[in-house]
Structure formats: C-alpha cells, structure tokens
Design an enzyme around this catalytic site. Structure first.
Site, short mmCIF file in Angstrom:
data_model
loop_
_atom_site.label_atom_id
_atom_site.label_comp_id
_atom_site.label_asym_id
_atom_site.label_seq_id
_atom_site.Cartn_x
_atom_site.Cartn_y
_atom_site.Cartn_z
N GLU A 151 0.84 -1.19 0.00
CA GLU A 151 0.00 0.00 0.00
C GLU A 151 0.88 1.24 0.00
O GLU A 151 1.79 1.38 0.81
CB GLU A 151 -0.89 0.01 1.25
CG GLU A 151 -1.88 -1.15 1.32
CD GLU A 151 -2.96 -1.09 0.24
OE1 GLU A 151 -3.09 -0.03 -0.42
OE2 GLU A 151 -3.66 -2.11 0.06
N ARG A 156 -17.48 -0.51 6.55
CA ARG A 156 -18.63 -1.09 5.83
C ARG A 156 -19.31 -2.15 6.68
O ARG A 156 -20.51 -2.35 6.62
CB ARG A 156 -18.13 -1.70 4.51
CG ARG A 156 -19.21 -2.23 3.59
CD ARG A 156 -18.61 -2.85 2.33
NE ARG A 156 -17.69 -3.96 2.62
CZ ARG A 156 -18.06 -5.20 2.90
NH1 ARG A 156 -19.34 -5.52 2.95
NH2 ARG A 156 -17.16 -6.16 3.12
N CYS A 165 -7.40 -2.24 8.49
CA CYS A 165 -6.06 -2.28 7.90
C CYS A 165 -5.53 -0.88 7.67
O CYS A 165 -4.39 -0.56 8.01
CB CYS A 165 -6.06 -3.07 6.59
SG CYS A 165 -6.21 -4.84 6.87
N HIS A 198 -1.31 -5.83 1.63
CA HIS A 198 -2.52 -6.64 1.62
C HIS A 198 -2.25 -7.95 0.88
O HIS A 198 -1.47 -7.98 -0.08
CB HIS A 198 -3.67 -5.89 0.91
CG HIS A 198 -4.57 -5.16 1.86
ND1 HIS A 198 -4.74 -3.79 1.83
CD2 HIS A 198 -5.37 -5.62 2.88
CE1 HIS A 198 -5.61 -3.44 2.78
NE2 HIS A 198 -5.99 -4.52 3.44
N1 PCA Z 1 -8.22 -7.04 6.49
C1 PCA Z 1 -9.09 -5.95 6.85
C2 PCA Z 1 -8.93 -5.80 8.35
C3 PCA Z 1 -8.23 -7.02 8.81
C4 PCA Z 1 -7.74 -7.69 7.59
O1 PCA Z 1 -7.04 -8.68 7.55
C5 PCA Z 1 -8.84 -4.68 6.05
O2 PCA Z 1 -8.37 -4.78 4.89
O3 PCA Z 1 -9.09 -3.59 6.56
#
Ligand code: PCA
Length: 228
Positions: free
Chosen positions: A91, A101, A154, A180
């Site tokens: 990111e 959401r 996240c 991610h």
């Molecule tokens: N993904 C979520 C929160 C925890 C995770 O593993 C997100 O992308 O915000």
C-alpha cells in the site's frame, strides 16, 4: 527465493511482521497464517518477529504500539487480508479516516471518523514498494502496487504505524508499510470465481518483501501507476 534460516540468537535487528485475526465471517486470515510462518526466520541478517493484531479499531493500533516499543524494529510490515485481490499489494498510502462497511470484531462500526483529530490527511508508507512488487513478480508470484488500503482496520493500522514512525526518535529512522494479501484457496472453495493464492506463495512473497525492505534504501523507479 528469499533466503531464510531459523537461527534465533536474539542479537539481530528486528523486522516486525504483523497479521490479523479472522474477520467478516472467515475462520482463517491468510495474513496471520503467513506472518506466523515467518516468525523467528532470519532474513538478510534480520530476525522476523510476528505479531497477531485483533481486527478491532483502536485496539489493533494499541497492540501494534506495544510490539513497536518492545521490539524496536528497523522495518515493520503490517499485513492484512484483502479478499478479491489477485496478488500481494503493498500500500502506498494510509488515510486519516475510519469508515467501516461492516462492524469490527468488537462490534464497532465508525463512520467518517478521523483516526487522529489533528493528524495529517494521509501518510505515505516508507517501504520500497515498487522494488518489492518487482522482486515478488520476479519469483512468479502476482503482486501490484495499491493506492488505497481502504477505510477499515487495515488502513487504521497503517495510519497508526506511519504516525508512530514519523514520531520515532530511533536512528537510523525505522521504516514501515502495509501489504494486503489475497484469500487462500480454501477460503474460496465455494466461490471459485474469486481469486486466491496458495499460502506458500504468500509466505514467499512476504519473505521477499522483508528481504527487499532491509536491503533497498531507495525505491525502484518503475511504471506501476494507474489512471483510476
Ligand atoms: N483485512 C481488513 C482488516 C483485517 C484484515 O485482515 C482490512 O483490509 O481492513
């Protein structure tokens, strides 16, 4: 392949690698499964310490803060599940807003709420994100640069991490960011049109990210931007 051993003398500088507990009805979170597979790995002379974060606004940042104080990592890579993405996705940015959401694992669902009332609108992450994408792809594992970490837990953790790093007095300045990861195949068995990546590939991708992060001071110049 990122070379890793598991010798655990505790003198090496630390790479903090976090993953999340399951959320949103899932029973597993590939980010934590991958992070914990690398716990105590030695990568490029650095010791990986893996920590699991709760999928809870506020508390996730507190657990992260405790790990940062305890381990004083030179590099921190927080990871989370991004179901539907086809590859690993570093990111570029974390924004100053919680806008959920779905409820988090404690039932909270903040809407349009700043993470830090007087904080900047956003922080750029400080990992060599483009070099990481290139190195992961070079091993045949899908990866892409992402320009949004969303507005759920996240992004909240990525913002908290970057705020912590911006205020850190540690020298050399510690660096960090967020990656991610996709679903793993067992999560999409009943919806085979949804992309996934085997856990081994995610683990390998994160090991490569750790290696590149500690070895690369200046990010690669590469055309990974997009129009929308
Ligand atoms: N993904 C979520 C929160 C925890 C995770 O593993 C997100 O992308 O915000």
């Amino acid at each position: 392949m990122a070379r890793r051993t598991t010798r655990t003398s505790h003198s090496e500088p630390v790479i903090l690698l976090t993953g999340f507990e399951p959320f949103g009805g899932e029973t597993i979170n590939p980010s934590w499964e991958a992070a914990r597979a690398l716990h105590h790995a030695i990568i490029a002379g650095h010791r990986v310490v893996a920590v699991e974060l709760p999928c809870v606004f506020g508390r996730a940042a507190a657990v992260l803060g405790k790990a940062l104080r305890r381990h004083r990592p030179v590099v921190t890579i927080c990871t989370g599940q991004a179901g539907g993405r086809p590859g690993l996705a570093p990111e570029r940015v974390a924004i100053n807003v919680d806008d959920a959401r779905i409820p988090d694992n404690a039932g909270a669902q903040p809407l349009d709420r700043p993470i830090a009332r007087r904080g900047p609108a956003a922080y750029f992450t400080t990992l060599p994100n483009k070099a990481i994408v290139q190195a992961i792809r070079a091993q045949g594992i899908p990866a892409d640069l992402s320009n949004t970490a969303g507005t759920f837990v996240c992004n909240h953790v990525a913002y908290a991490l970057m705020q912590w790093l911006a205020r850190s007095r540690q020298r050399p300045r510690p660096r960090g960011g967020f990656i991610h990861v996709p679903f793993i195949p067992e999560q999409v068995a009943e919806r085979p049109e949804t992309p996934s990546l085997p856990l081994d590939a995610i683990v390998e991708g994160l090991a490569i990210a750790c290696e590149v992060a500690v070895q690369t001071q200046r990010d690669a110049v590469a055309s990974l931007g997009r129009e929308h």
